[in-house]
Write an enzyme that holds these catalytic residues in place. Structure first.
Site, short mmCIF file in Angstrom:
data_model
loop_
_atom_site.label_atom_id
_atom_site.label_comp_id
_atom_site.label_asym_id
_atom_site.label_seq_id
_atom_site.Cartn_x
_atom_site.Cartn_y
_atom_site.Cartn_z
N ASP A 80 66.68 10.31 35.14
CA ASP A 80 66.46 11.74 35.32
C ASP A 80 65.03 12.06 35.72
O ASP A 80 64.10 11.27 35.50
CB ASP A 80 66.83 12.51 34.06
CG ASP A 80 65.98 12.14 32.85
OD1 ASP A 80 65.67 10.94 32.68
OD2 ASP A 80 65.63 13.03 32.07
N ASP A 139 58.42 9.68 38.75
CA ASP A 139 58.75 9.58 37.33
C ASP A 139 60.23 9.91 37.17
O ASP A 139 60.61 11.06 37.08
CB ASP A 139 57.89 10.57 36.55
CG ASP A 139 58.12 10.54 35.06
OD1 ASP A 139 58.80 9.63 34.57
OD2 ASP A 139 57.63 11.47 34.37
N GLU A 173 65.91 10.94 29.66
CA GLU A 173 64.65 10.62 28.99
C GLU A 173 63.73 11.82 28.95
O GLU A 173 63.01 12.04 27.96
CB GLU A 173 63.96 9.45 29.72
CG GLU A 173 62.74 8.89 29.00
CD GLU A 173 61.42 9.52 29.45
OE1 GLU A 173 60.37 9.15 28.88
OE2 GLU A 173 61.43 10.40 30.34
N ASP A 196 57.23 3.02 33.26
CA ASP A 196 57.25 4.48 33.28
C ASP A 196 55.84 5.06 33.17
O ASP A 196 55.67 6.23 32.80
CB ASP A 196 58.13 4.98 32.13
CG ASP A 196 58.50 6.45 32.23
OD1 ASP A 196 58.34 7.03 33.31
OD2 ASP A 196 58.94 7.01 31.21
N HIS A 378 55.66 15.49 37.23
CA HIS A 378 56.31 16.73 36.80
C HIS A 378 55.85 17.95 37.59
O HIS A 378 56.08 19.09 37.14
CB HIS A 378 56.10 17.02 35.30
CG HIS A 378 56.74 16.03 34.39
ND1 HIS A 378 57.00 16.28 33.06
CD2 HIS A 378 57.21 14.77 34.61
CE1 HIS A 378 57.58 15.22 32.51
NE2 HIS A 378 57.71 14.29 33.44
#
Length: 410
Positions: A80, A139, A173, A196, A378
């Site tokens: 995700d 990410d 996650e 990650d 993000h």
């Protein structure tokens, strides 16, 4: 390898896989399963063994051992992308031989060297950015690309000694549920690494203790023309509550080992309104104090009310993995040596966030975190360096080789 990495990455980021914290299903969005099914077919076509996709979106596969007596290890990434910024219609930009200047994202958004000085470390490299209308999705699709590429290399070179190597790509996650349905026993690894992290060289085995606090205000709605001493505006209540939160005890006012309260969401109407806070701290004692302080503030606020009320619900999300990993120092030593072997200076630092490894470490699978090569996750300013992605592939391969040498010599 660079072009193959780039092609795979560009293909993957175009899958919209944002998770949804409001949906209790697993996975929380059907698009994650769509992507997982695509990856399953790819893994099968590449010759991976024991490829399995659960109904809840956990995709696992293996590279068979080529030597005996070597422990099974694993590599983990998540399907995700973050739900708090647009993840649809990702249109990557590729900047070859980056010149060290500001980068225009799309038509009017700027990725500036003044705001993001880390860009200057990549002059002459190949960068991949968003077009300013979405996040990029490195990410954690970069981690997926790097794991598949590294383990496919080992499949193609059975002369390299290693134990069985497991991979798992998890759903959700980003909303803290990636380990909820992870079967540690079936996975079968002695330890694993989440791929990650961020910049080249990151090696992390500390992370925040994390909780989410939901504060709900109950008001009373009526016609505003007859509201005198009857209406209780829940929105006003939560606005007043937040206005008295510590001004600098926030993500934008903290760094390194600082904790914070983060107002993640504010919503509501006159009858009912809600604040959602993330509570973060590396220190367990300070973490507990933060939770108590916020609950006490709600109680105190209620004591001053004549009408209306606040209620608080605090849910722990994950804990600092450091206590679970320090008893197994060889896991860190192997990753550190792999980076040094590739000419990379390890950057050992705390994660100002969490990974699936945070919870998996408490579930019996020690699981530190290694870099993917990305920055500014993000958001629209996200970018990743292709050469750093290549380095991550080399580090994963070398982790497997170092593990083999360590146990073959015992």
């Amino acid at each position: 390898m660079a072009q193959a990495l780039l092609n795979r990455f560009i293909e993957y980021v175009k899958f919209d896989t944002q998770s949804d914290a409001k949906n209790p299903a697993c996975p929380s969005t059907p698009s994650q399963l769509v992507f997982a099914r695509h990856l399953k077919q790819e893994l099968e076509s590449l010759g991976f063994h024991r490829v399995n996709l659960s109904s809840m979106g956990y995709l696992t596969a293996s590279v068979p051992a080529t030597a005996e007596g070597i422990p099974c290890i694993g590599f983990i990434a998540h399907l995700d992308t973050a739900p708090d910024f647009n993840g649809a219609n990702v249109n990557p930009q590729i900047i070859s031989n980056y010149d060290g200047e500001d980068i225009l994202l799309g038509e009017d958004e700027l990725l500036s060297t003044e705001q993001f000085s880390s860009l200057l470390d990549y002059k002459g490299k190949t960068l991949i950015t968003s077009d300013g209308t979405s996040l990029l999705g490195g990410d954690n699709k970069a981690g997926i690309v790097e794991i598949i590429s590294a383990l496919h290399y080992l499949l193609a070179h059975p002369e390299i000694p290693h134990g069985e190597i497991r991979l798992c790509f998890t759903p959700d996650e980003e909303i803290g549920r990636g380990a909820d349905n992870f079967d540690v026993e079936a996975f079968g690894a002695k330890w694993a690494y989440t791929v990650d992290g961020g910049q080249l060289g990151e090696l992390e085995f500390e992370n925040f203790n994390a909780a989410t606090a939901v504060i709900t205000a109950k008001g009373n709605n009526c016609h505003p023309g007859s509201a005198y001493e009857v209406m209780v505006n829940a929105q006003t209540m939560v606005a007043r509550f937040h206005a008295k939160m510590p001004l600098h005890d926030t993500p934008e006012g903290s760094r390194d080992y600082d904790g914070f309260f983060h107002l993640m969401n504010m919503q509501g109407q006159t009858e009912e309104a809600e604040l959602t806070y993330l509570i973060r701290d590396f220190d367990e004692e300070l973490f507990e104090k933060r939770k108590k302080w916020l609950a006490d503030r709600v109680a105190s606020f209620n004591g001053d009310l004549v009408l209306g009320s606040l209620a608080i619900e605090i849910t722990d999300s994950y804990y600092n993995m450091k206590q679970q990993i320090l008893p197994h120092p060889h896991i860190i030593d192997i990753a550190e040596q792999a980076m040094i072997n590739q000419g990379i200076t390890p950057i050992i630092k705390p994660i100002r966030g969490g990974t699936d490894g945070s919870r998996l470490s408490y579930m019996g699978l020690p699981c530190p975190n290694i870099f993917t090569g990305g920055h500014n996750f993000h958001g629209k300013h996200e970018y990743i360096c292709l050469e750093s992605m290549e380095a991550a592939v080399d580090v994963i391969i070398d982790i497997c080789q170092i593990t083999a040498k360590k146990y073959q010599n015992q």
